[in-house]
Design a protein around this motif. Structure first.
Motif, short mmCIF file in Angstrom:
data_model
loop_
_atom_site.label_atom_id
_atom_site.label_comp_id
_atom_site.label_asym_id
_atom_site.label_seq_id
_atom_site.Cartn_x
_atom_site.Cartn_y
_atom_site.Cartn_z
N ALA A 115 -10.53 -7.51 -4.36
CA ALA A 115 -10.40 -8.88 -4.87
C ALA A 115 -9.67 -8.88 -6.22
O ALA A 115 -8.84 -9.76 -6.48
N GLU A 122 -5.86 -8.16 -5.65
CA GLU A 122 -5.18 -9.35 -5.15
C GLU A 122 -4.89 -10.33 -6.28
O GLU A 122 -3.78 -10.86 -6.38
N LYS A 123 -5.88 -10.57 -7.12
CA LYS A 123 -5.70 -11.51 -8.24
C LYS A 123 -4.62 -11.02 -9.20
O LYS A 123 -3.83 -11.81 -9.72
N THR A 160 -2.25 -3.67 -2.47
CA THR A 160 -3.48 -3.07 -1.99
C THR A 160 -3.14 -1.83 -1.17
O THR A 160 -1.96 -1.48 -1.02
N THR A 215 -5.46 -2.56 3.98
CA THR A 215 -5.71 -3.92 3.53
C THR A 215 -4.43 -4.75 3.55
O THR A 215 -4.48 -5.95 3.85
N LEU A 258 -4.63 -8.23 5.46
CA LEU A 258 -4.36 -9.46 4.73
C LEU A 258 -3.14 -10.19 5.27
O LEU A 258 -3.12 -11.43 5.33
N GLU A 308 -3.69 -13.96 6.50
CA GLU A 308 -3.07 -15.04 5.73
C GLU A 308 -1.86 -15.65 6.42
O GLU A 308 -1.64 -16.87 6.30
N ARG A 329 -15.15 -8.20 -0.29
CA ARG A 329 -13.95 -8.81 -0.88
C ARG A 329 -14.05 -10.33 -0.83
O ARG A 329 -13.74 -11.03 -1.80
N ASP A 330 -14.49 -10.87 0.31
CA ASP A 330 -14.61 -12.31 0.44
C ASP A 330 -15.63 -12.88 -0.55
O ASP A 330 -15.43 -13.97 -1.11
N LYS A 384 -14.09 -12.57 -4.24
CA LYS A 384 -12.79 -13.22 -4.51
C LYS A 384 -12.93 -14.47 -5.38
O LYS A 384 -12.21 -14.59 -6.39
N VAL A 422 -13.89 -13.47 -8.97
CA VAL A 422 -12.76 -12.89 -9.71
C VAL A 422 -11.77 -13.98 -10.10
O VAL A 422 -11.21 -13.97 -11.22
N GLU A 423 -11.54 -14.94 -9.20
CA GLU A 423 -10.62 -16.04 -9.50
C GLU A 423 -11.07 -16.80 -10.75
O GLU A 423 -10.24 -17.22 -11.57
#
Length: 216
Positions: free
Chosen positions: A34, A37-38, A43, A47, A51, A55, A102-103, A106, A109-110
């Motif tokens: 996570a 990604e941010k 990754t 991953t 992803l 996505e 991760r979900d 996420k 972290v955002e």
């Protein structure tokens, strides 16, 4: 048959040590994904592939469910190739928990990182320690020796069947294939992918040398 399976899964030395370390490791791996990604630093190849599908093909919000589905498919491939010796509690923990971890992390972290998290200062200040934590978690996940993820088991099975090809060459080709498919599907790579290639092996060796006797 069931007794043999039970012994394989649950009867290794010091399971009271192995299992907590295993669970912490896979949860931390998902958390680190996570962060990566941010920070937009890329990754690992597995991953990247997942992803890109989630996505850009499925348009799902979460990674965990798709990653579990694909892991179950690869688990079937591993068993068909008679690679059951590579499967254990660690395999199951990786299959289920990394994606959902991760979900879970996420949105945290955002909210935790500032909007300018792509700036060089923020990237450097956050990426280096998170990468160190990720490498340590992967190393401990491997050192507890409770099985590998189906994705990681397949190149080991192939290497055993084609002994004339160096195992590292098979692994590089395998990861490259995953990365290329991910890129074709719109996935992203970055400095983290390179960092894993350079540092994961030495970190695993150092952790194994220091802590393997703690689990045996």
């Amino acid at each position: 048959m069931l007794k043999k399976l039970y012994n394989h899964l649950f009867c290794q030395p010091h399971m009271a040590r192995r299992i907590p370390v295993l669970l912490i490791s896979v949860i931390v791996m998902g958390m680190c994904v996570a962060f990566f990604e941010k920070l937009a630093v890329g990754t690992d190849p597995w991953t990247v592939l997942n992803l890109s599908i989630v996505e850009n093909v499925l348009h799902w919000n979460g990674l965990g469910t798709w990653q579990l589905i694909l892991n179950l498919f690869l688990l079937g491939v591993v068993l068909l190739l008679r690679g059951g010796r590579f499967i254990g509690l660690g395999s199951l923990a990786n299959m289920v928990m990394v994606g959902y971890s991760r979900d879970f992390f996420k949105p945290i972290v955002e909210n935790l990182l500032p909007g300018d998290s792509h700036s060089l200062l923020v990237r450097g200040g956050v990426f280096v320690p998170v990468m160190a934590v990720f490498l340590l978690s992967v190393a401990f996940y491997i050192v507890v020796e409770l099985g590998t993820a189906p994705y990681d088991a397949i190149p080991q099975i192939v290497a055993a069947k084609f002994s004339k090809i160096p195992p590292f060459a098979i692994r590089i080709g395998y990861d490259t294939m995953s990365t290329v498919i991910g890129l074709i599907l719109g996935g992203k790579i970055g400095v983290f992918t390179v960092a894993v290639c350079l540092f994961l092996g030495p970190v695993i060796s150092a952790i194994a040398k220091k802590f393997r006797t703690w689990f045996n």
